[in-house]
Design an enzyme around this catalytic site. Structure first.
Site, PDB file in Angstrom:
ATOM      1  N   GLY A   1      -5.541 -17.849 -33.987  1.00  0.00           N
ATOM      2  CA  GLY A   1      -5.257 -17.060 -35.187  1.00  0.00           C
ATOM      3  C   GLY A   1      -5.677 -17.715 -36.487  1.00  0.00           C
ATOM      4  O   GLY A   1      -5.262 -17.279 -37.566  1.00  0.00           O
TER       5      GLY A   1
ATOM      6  N   ASN B   1      -6.347 -10.533 -24.779  1.00  0.00           N
ATOM      7  CA  ASN B   1      -4.889 -10.636 -24.906  1.00  0.00           C
ATOM      8  C   ASN B   1      -4.482  -9.900 -26.179  1.00  0.00           C
ATOM      9  O   ASN B   1      -4.691 -10.398 -27.280  1.00  0.00           O
ATOM     10  CB  ASN B   1      -4.485 -12.121 -24.971  1.00  0.00           C
ATOM     11  CG  ASN B   1      -2.996 -12.289 -25.215  1.00  0.00           C
ATOM     12  OD1 ASN B   1      -2.232 -11.330 -25.131  1.00  0.00           O
ATOM     13  ND2 ASN B   1      -2.579 -13.511 -25.525  1.00  0.00           N
ATOM     14  N   TRP B   2      -3.913  -8.722 -25.999  1.00  0.00           N
ATOM     15  CA  TRP B   2      -3.516  -7.917 -27.167  1.00  0.00           C
ATOM     16  C   TRP B   2      -2.245  -8.436 -27.819  1.00  0.00           C
ATOM     17  O   TRP B   2      -1.864  -7.973 -28.885  1.00  0.00           O
ATOM     18  CB  TRP B   2      -3.278  -6.465 -26.749  1.00  0.00           C
ATOM     19  CG  TRP B   2      -4.518  -5.685 -26.473  1.00  0.00           C
ATOM     20  CD1 TRP B   2      -5.804  -6.169 -26.375  1.00  0.00           C
ATOM     21  CD2 TRP B   2      -4.613  -4.270 -26.270  1.00  0.00           C
ATOM     22  NE1 TRP B   2      -6.676  -5.145 -26.117  1.00  0.00           N
ATOM     23  CE2 TRP B   2      -5.981  -3.969 -26.040  1.00  0.00           C
ATOM     24  CE3 TRP B   2      -3.688  -3.232 -26.234  1.00  0.00           C
ATOM     25  CZ2 TRP B   2      -6.426  -2.668 -25.796  1.00  0.00           C
ATOM     26  CZ3 TRP B   2      -4.133  -1.942 -25.986  1.00  0.00           C
ATOM     27  CH2 TRP B   2      -5.493  -1.661 -25.788  1.00  0.00           C
ATOM     28  N   LYS B   3      -1.530  -9.330 -27.153  1.00  0.00           N
ATOM     29  CA  LYS B   3      -0.222  -9.784 -27.649  1.00  0.00           C
ATOM     30  C   LYS B   3       0.651  -8.554 -27.918  1.00  0.00           C
ATOM     31  O   LYS B   3       0.533  -7.572 -27.189  1.00  0.00           O
ATOM     32  CB  LYS B   3      -0.399 -10.679 -28.879  1.00  0.00           C
ATOM     33  CG  LYS B   3      -1.449 -11.771 -28.616  1.00  0.00           C
ATOM     34  CD  LYS B   3      -1.527 -12.829 -29.645  1.00  0.00           C
ATOM     35  CE  LYS B   3      -2.578 -13.853 -29.223  1.00  0.00           C
ATOM     36  NZ  LYS B   3      -2.638 -15.002 -30.077  1.00  0.00           N
TER      37      LYS B   3
ATOM     38  N   HIS C   1       1.311 -18.926 -22.081  1.00  0.00           N
ATOM     39  CA  HIS C   1       0.595 -18.821 -23.356  1.00  0.00           C
ATOM     40  C   HIS C   1       1.354 -19.630 -24.415  1.00  0.00           C
ATOM     41  O   HIS C   1       2.591 -19.715 -24.372  1.00  0.00           O
ATOM     42  CB  HIS C   1       0.484 -17.351 -23.778  1.00  0.00           C
ATOM     43  CG  HIS C   1      -0.414 -17.179 -24.965  1.00  0.00           C
ATOM     44  ND1 HIS C   1       0.039 -17.366 -26.248  1.00  0.00           N
ATOM     45  CD2 HIS C   1      -1.739 -16.898 -25.052  1.00  0.00           C
ATOM     46  CE1 HIS C   1      -0.976 -17.183 -27.094  1.00  0.00           C
ATOM     47  NE2 HIS C   1      -2.066 -16.899 -26.381  1.00  0.00           N
TER      48      HIS C   1
ATOM     49  N   GLU D   1       2.268 -19.002 -27.290  1.00  0.00           N
ATOM     50  CA  GLU D   1       3.350 -18.284 -27.972  1.00  0.00           C
ATOM     51  C   GLU D   1       4.598 -18.209 -27.091  1.00  0.00           C
ATOM     52  O   GLU D   1       5.721 -18.196 -27.593  1.00  0.00           O
ATOM     53  CB  GLU D   1       2.855 -16.887 -28.397  1.00  0.00           C
ATOM     54  CG  GLU D   1       1.948 -17.006 -29.621  1.00  0.00           C
ATOM     55  CD  GLU D   1       0.754 -16.083 -29.630  1.00  0.00           C
ATOM     56  OE1 GLU D   1       0.783 -15.034 -28.963  1.00  0.00           O
ATOM     57  OE2 GLU D   1      -0.244 -16.426 -30.311  1.00  0.00           O
TER      58      GLU D   1
ATOM     59  N   SER E   1      -9.592 -18.121 -31.659  1.00  0.00           N
ATOM     60  CA  SER E   1     -10.529 -17.637 -32.681  1.00  0.00           C
ATOM     61  C   SER E   1     -11.918 -17.293 -32.136  1.00  0.00           C
ATOM     62  O   SER E   1     -12.929 -17.559 -32.786  1.00  0.00           O
ATOM     63  CB  SER E   1     -10.623 -18.642 -33.841  1.00  0.00           C
ATOM     64  OG  SER E   1      -9.373 -18.734 -34.494  1.00  0.00           O
TER      65      SER E   1
ATOM     66  N   GLY F   1      -8.150 -13.009 -28.523  1.00  0.00           N
ATOM     67  CA  GLY F   1      -6.973 -12.398 -29.142  1.00  0.00           C
ATOM     68  C   GLY F   1      -7.380 -11.296 -30.108  1.00  0.00           C
ATOM     69  O   GLY F   1      -7.745 -10.191 -29.701  1.00  0.00           O
TER      70      GLY F   1
ATOM     71  N   GLU G   1      -6.568 -23.387 -24.691  1.00  0.00           N
ATOM     72  CA  GLU G   1      -6.415 -22.775 -26.013  1.00  0.00           C
ATOM     73  C   GLU G   1      -5.733 -23.771 -26.933  1.00  0.00           C
ATOM     74  O   GLU G   1      -4.486 -23.897 -26.901  1.00  0.00           O
ATOM     75  CB  GLU G   1      -5.527 -21.528 -25.942  1.00  0.00           C
ATOM     76  CG  GLU G   1      -6.129 -20.338 -25.262  1.00  0.00           C
ATOM     77  CD  GLU G   1      -5.469 -19.041 -25.734  1.00  0.00           C
ATOM     78  OE1 GLU G   1      -6.189 -18.173 -26.221  1.00  0.00           O
ATOM     79  OE2 GLU G   1      -4.247 -18.895 -25.623  1.00  0.00           O
TER      80      GLU G   1
HETATM   81  P1  13P Z   1      -7.085 -15.376 -31.454  1.00  0.00           P
HETATM   82  O1  13P Z   1      -8.370 -15.026 -30.716  1.00  0.00           O
HETATM   83  O2  13P Z   1      -6.578 -14.260 -32.300  1.00  0.00           O
HETATM   84  O3  13P Z   1      -7.220 -16.682 -32.193  1.00  0.00           O
HETATM   85  O4  13P Z   1      -5.961 -15.577 -30.342  1.00  0.00           O
HETATM   86  C1  13P Z   1      -6.249 -16.380 -29.256  1.00  0.00           C
HETATM   87  C2  13P Z   1      -5.209 -16.206 -28.222  1.00  0.00           C
HETATM   88  O5  13P Z   1      -4.076 -16.632 -28.389  1.00  0.00           O
HETATM   89  C3  13P Z   1      -5.582 -15.492 -26.981  1.00  0.00           C
HETATM   90  O6  13P Z   1      -4.627 -15.677 -25.987  1.00  0.00           O
END
Ligand code: 13P
Length: 226
Positions: free
Chosen positions: A158, A7-9, A86, A88, A190, A211, A152
């Site tokens: 993060g 997931n590149w966001k 997600h 976010e 993470s 992520g 998650e």
């Molecule tokens: P990180 O791997 O950066 O903690 O992010 C996880 C995430 O939200 C994947 O969807």
């Protein structure tokens, strides 16, 4: 075989996407690899030898919904998977469980594979059963055979904090019991090349949702070849 989802966001650009496609195409992995870039970068993935997914969609097929993408259009753009709910989306964009369920239905209707994200916030850490049950409530007794779920914990995204493996196992068991279905279950939060193989081997999980580590090509490659 495991499912590894990147997931590149809201990260990456055309140059990075081209380099990523070239380098990951050269990786031979036995795992199912899905990359979810921002929508504007989907056009750079036409030659990608693995799968692409979207990070979000709206729940209607067409219409006056400025700024949104329909599952139908995302499918046409080459997506086979789609992240739904997600954290976010839930917390920054205030998506409700009701809307998330509608998006899941819309994705299924287009034969996309939804990856439904669930997980408790840090304030709910001691009350995770309640938080997760609420998020899953609409999905109970539904036909989930073409869905994937991703646990998650919000406090792990993060932060470089990862739950203990036995904690993840307990939560996975709870989710599987609740859904009463053998859906693939991923872990996200993470994930790095340091913990990926332990996570995949120890906690009876079907894959990982990655992520930050998916934005460093060499780091992501190390995760893919676990
Ligand atoms: P990180 O791997 O950066 O903690 O992010 C996880 C995430 O939200 C994947 O969807």
């Amino acid at each position: 075989m495991k499912i590894i989802v990147a997931n590149w966001k809201m990260n990456g650009n055309f140059e990075f996407a081209d380099k990523f496609v070239e380098e990951i195409n050269a990786v031979d992995s036995k795992n199912t690899i899905v990359v979810c870039p921002p929508t504007a970068l989907l056009c750079r993935f036409h030659s990608f030898r693995y799968y692409i997914g979207a990070q979000n969609c709206y729940c209607e097929e067409y219409g006056a919904y400025t700024g949104e993408n329909s599952p139908k259009l995302l499918k046409e753009a080459g997506c086979e998977y789609i992240l739904i709910g997600h954290s976010e989306r839930r917390h920054i964009f205030q998506e409700t469980d009701d809307l998330i369920f509608k998006k899941w239905q819309a994705a299924i209707a287009q034969n996309l594979t939804p990856i439904v994200c669930i997980g408790e916030k840090s304030c709910d850490r001691h009350n995770w059963k309640q938080a997760i049950s609420t998020q899953l409530n609409s999905f109970l007794k539904k036909d989930l055979h073409s869905s994937i779920f991703a646990y998650e914990p919000v406090w792990s995204i993060g932060t470089d904090l990862v739950p203990r493996f036995d904690e993840i196992e307990t939560i996975f068991e709870f989710i599987r019991d609740l859904l009463r279905a053998t859906v693939p279950l991923l872990y996200g939060g993470s994930v790095s090349s340091q913990n990926a193989s332990q996570l995949l081997n120890y906690a009876r999980m079907d894959g990982l949702l990655v992520g930050r580590a998916s934005l460093k090509i060499n780091e992501f490659k190390r995760i893919l070849i676990q």
